[in-house]
Design an enzyme around this catalytic site. Structure first.
Site, short mmCIF file in Angstrom:
data_model
loop_
_atom_site.label_atom_id
_atom_site.label_comp_id
_atom_site.label_asym_id
_atom_site.label_seq_id
_atom_site.Cartn_x
_atom_site.Cartn_y
_atom_site.Cartn_z
N THR A 43 51.05 38.96 45.43
CA THR A 43 49.61 39.09 45.31
C THR A 43 49.28 39.89 44.04
O THR A 43 50.16 40.17 43.23
CB THR A 43 49.01 39.68 46.61
OG1 THR A 43 47.59 39.60 46.52
CG2 THR A 43 49.43 41.12 46.86
N LYS A 47 50.60 37.52 40.40
CA LYS A 47 50.55 36.05 40.43
C LYS A 47 50.68 35.41 39.06
O LYS A 47 51.27 34.34 38.92
CB LYS A 47 49.25 35.58 41.09
CG LYS A 47 49.12 35.97 42.55
CD LYS A 47 47.84 35.42 43.13
CE LYS A 47 47.54 35.99 44.49
NZ LYS A 47 46.34 35.43 45.10
N ASN A 68 51.83 32.24 43.85
CA ASN A 68 51.67 33.20 44.95
C ASN A 68 52.78 33.05 45.99
O ASN A 68 52.87 33.83 46.93
CB ASN A 68 50.29 33.07 45.62
CG ASN A 68 50.22 31.90 46.58
OD1 ASN A 68 50.84 30.87 46.34
ND2 ASN A 68 49.49 32.05 47.68
N ASP A 106 47.10 29.12 47.18
CA ASP A 106 45.73 29.67 47.27
C ASP A 106 44.66 28.59 47.18
O ASP A 106 43.69 28.59 47.93
CB ASP A 106 45.48 30.67 46.14
CG ASP A 106 46.16 32.00 46.39
OD1 ASP A 106 46.32 32.37 47.56
OD2 ASP A 106 46.53 32.66 45.40
N GLY A 131 31.54 34.84 40.46
CA GLY A 131 32.82 35.50 40.19
C GLY A 131 33.78 34.59 39.45
O GLY A 131 33.94 33.42 39.80
N GLY A 133 36.97 36.03 38.39
CA GLY A 133 38.24 36.77 38.33
C GLY A 133 39.36 35.84 38.77
O GLY A 133 39.23 34.61 38.67
N GLY A 134 40.45 36.41 39.28
CA GLY A 134 41.58 35.57 39.69
C GLY A 134 41.19 34.56 40.74
O GLY A 134 41.45 33.35 40.60
N ALA A 135 40.53 35.02 41.81
CA ALA A 135 40.15 34.10 42.89
C ALA A 135 39.06 33.13 42.40
O ALA A 135 39.12 31.93 42.69
CB ALA A 135 39.65 34.89 44.10
N ASN A 155 29.28 35.46 36.37
CA ASN A 155 30.23 36.56 36.47
C ASN A 155 29.67 37.75 35.72
O ASN A 155 28.97 37.58 34.72
CB ASN A 155 31.58 36.15 35.84
CG ASN A 155 32.69 37.11 36.21
OD1 ASN A 155 32.91 37.38 37.39
ND2 ASN A 155 33.39 37.64 35.23
N ARG A 156 29.95 38.97 36.24
CA ARG A 156 29.45 40.18 35.57
C ARG A 156 29.84 40.14 34.08
O ARG A 156 29.00 40.34 33.20
CB ARG A 156 30.04 41.42 36.26
CG ARG A 156 29.66 42.72 35.59
CD ARG A 156 30.24 43.89 36.33
NE ARG A 156 31.69 43.86 36.41
CZ ARG A 156 32.44 44.78 36.99
NH1 ARG A 156 31.87 45.83 37.56
NH2 ARG A 156 33.74 44.69 37.02
N1 LIG Z 1 40.21 35.26 51.47
C1 LIG Z 1 41.26 35.29 50.66
O1 LIG Z 1 42.34 34.81 50.99
C2 LIG Z 1 41.11 35.90 49.30
C3 LIG Z 1 42.08 35.68 48.32
C4 LIG Z 1 41.89 36.25 47.06
C5 LIG Z 1 40.79 37.05 46.82
N2 LIG Z 1 39.86 37.23 47.80
C6 LIG Z 1 38.67 38.07 47.54
O2 LIG Z 1 38.02 37.60 46.38
C7 LIG Z 1 37.46 38.70 45.67
C8 LIG Z 1 37.92 38.67 44.22
O3 LIG Z 1 39.32 38.84 44.17
P1 LIG Z 1 40.13 38.58 42.81
O4 LIG Z 1 41.54 38.50 43.17
O5 LIG Z 1 39.48 37.49 42.03
O6 LIG Z 1 39.85 39.97 42.04
P2 LIG Z 1 39.64 40.18 40.48
O7 LIG Z 1 40.47 39.24 39.68
O8 LIG Z 1 39.79 41.65 40.27
O9 LIG Z 1 38.10 39.76 40.23
C9 LIG Z 1 37.06 40.57 40.73
C10 LIG Z 1 35.75 39.82 40.55
O10 LIG Z 1 34.68 40.63 41.08
C11 LIG Z 1 33.76 40.95 40.01
N3 LIG Z 1 33.27 42.30 40.22
C12 LIG Z 1 33.98 43.40 40.53
N4 LIG Z 1 33.18 44.47 40.64
C13 LIG Z 1 31.92 44.03 40.39
C14 LIG Z 1 30.64 44.67 40.34
N5 LIG Z 1 30.50 45.98 40.58
N6 LIG Z 1 29.56 43.91 40.06
C15 LIG Z 1 29.68 42.59 39.83
N7 LIG Z 1 30.87 41.91 39.84
C16 LIG Z 1 31.96 42.65 40.11
C17 LIG Z 1 34.58 40.83 38.76
O11 LIG Z 1 33.74 40.68 37.63
P3 LIG Z 1 34.31 41.06 36.16
O12 LIG Z 1 35.12 39.87 35.72
O13 LIG Z 1 33.10 41.29 35.37
O14 LIG Z 1 35.16 42.29 36.31
C18 LIG Z 1 35.39 39.57 39.09
O15 LIG Z 1 34.59 38.41 39.03
C19 LIG Z 1 37.88 39.96 46.40
O16 LIG Z 1 36.82 40.38 47.21
C20 LIG Z 1 39.05 39.52 47.27
O17 LIG Z 1 39.08 40.26 48.48
C21 LIG Z 1 40.00 36.68 49.02
#
Ligand SMILES: NC(=O)c1ccc[n+]([C@@H]2O[C@H](COP(=O)([O-])OP(=O)(O)OC[C@H]3O[C@@H](n4cnc5c(N)ncnc54)[C@H](OP(=O)(O)O)[C@@H]3O)[C@@H](O)[C@H]2O)c1
Length: 280
Positions: A43, A47, A68, A106, A131, A133-135, A155-156
């Site tokens: 994770t 990844k 993953n 994923d 969003g 980010g990675g997901a 995205n922010r």
């Molecule tokens: N259900 C599942 O199996 C699963 C799997 C993976 C992830 N997820 C969930 O998906 C979400 C994202 O995960 P990720 O792996 O993609 O993480 P990540 O790569 O760190 O991306 C985080 C995302 O959230 C945005 N963000 C963070 N803080 C913010 C804020 N204060 N205001 C506005 N946007 C903000 C980031 O924007 P920036 O690019 O501007 O930083 C980016 O788009 C998490 O909540 C995670 O729990 C769920």
């Protein structure tokens, strides 16, 4: 969920978690292989790193640009690569060569969850995704692969949404992708930001710019808490909603099948997740 699944199938296997620093990832993979592990899940933040560390990439890992799931494989006297577990189970002698095989489960997890939990069939739909980010990137690419008609991305850090949009434009030219808020109703809104994970987090979108009356179904990739601020306002607006538990479940079920070669007992896995995460 994996231990519950192993027990349900009578497999004498065990799933354990290890915290590994990125600098040690190569050594950790080699160590697990040396200890005859069947495979690994990786994770954040491993990844992407793992893409360059495994010996062979499955099409899923190549397509989504991340690994993953790893399966450890051995090559028998007949030259065929098989999961190392098969060499233990069947008297085929010890492998002469070993390799690591990288997969991504994923992307399939999200589409299976959208169908199962929201009844959404993605082909031809209009989706608003928050969003990149990675997901968010993986979900965006998967939606495009599934044939959504229009995809609105925010995205922010806007440049990341622009990069994902450019990638979709190149790889899936039939999909209309727009960076920004939709100006018309959409079929599905997905939150793939981390806003909603922490108590007191703001909503991941500006409701003055997009009303939830403009959307039928809302999916939040967050699964803890079960009801995020977005899900709460979406339910109040009468939308069909689901959280990310199904996404977690289905990426795990797919990984289970890759390691064991057995159909995953999905209901058992879902029950174990619910008990573990929500205590009920
Ligand atoms: N259900 C599942 O199996 C699963 C799997 C993976 C992830 N997820 C969930 O998906 C979400 C994202 O995960 P990720 O792996 O993609 O993480 P990540 O790569 O760190 O991306 C985080 C995302 O959230 C945005 N963000 C963070 N803080 C913010 C804020 N204060 N205001 C506005 N946007 C903000 C980031 O924007 P920036 O690019 O501007 O930083 C980016 O788009 C998490 O909540 C995670 O729990 C769920």
């Amino acid at each position: 969920m994996h231990n519950a699944a192993f027990a349900a199938l009578g497999l004498d296997w065990c799933y354990v978690a290890f915290e590994v620093a990125p600098v040690s990832l190569r050594t950790a993979i080699a160590g697990a292989q040396a200890m005859n592990f069947s495979g690994l899940n990786l994770t954040v933040p491993h990844k992407l790193l793992a893409l360059g560390l495994v010996d062979v990439l499955d099409e899923s890992a190549r397509a989504w640009g991340a690994v993953n799931t790893i399966r450890f494989e051995g090559q028998g006297d007949d030259g065929i690569w098989r999961p190392v577990t098969e060499f233990d189970a069947v008297d085929r002698g010890r492998p002469t060569q070993f390799r690591t095989h990288g997969f991504n489960t994923d992307a399939e997890g999200i589409s299976r969850s959208l169908v199962e939990d929201l009844g959404v069939s993605l082909t031809g739909t209009r989706v608003f995704l928050l969003g990149a980010g990675g997901a968010g990137r993986a979900i965006a690419l998967r939606l495009a692969f599934e044939g959504v008609r229009e995809l609105f991305l925010t995205n922010r850090t806007a440049s990341k949404a622009e990069e994902v949009a450019a990638e979709i434009h190149t790889r899936f030219p039939g999909v209309r992708v727009v960076v920004g808020y939709p100006t018309e109703p959409v079929d599905l809104l997905i939150n793939a930001t981390s806003l909603g994970l922490k108590p007191g987090d703001a909503l991941p979108l500006d409701l003055a710019r997009f009303s939830l009356s403009e959307v039928r179904a809302v999916y939040d990739a967050i699964y803890r808490p079960a009801v995020t601020p977005l899900i709460a306002v979406a339910q109040a607006a009468g939308c069909k909603t689901a959280n990310g538990l199904g996404m977690l479940l289905h990426q795990g079920a797919k990984a289970f099948e890759i390691w064991t070669g057995c159909p995953a007992p999905v209901a058992v896995m879902r029950r174990a997740l619910e008990l573990n995460i929500y205590g009920r």
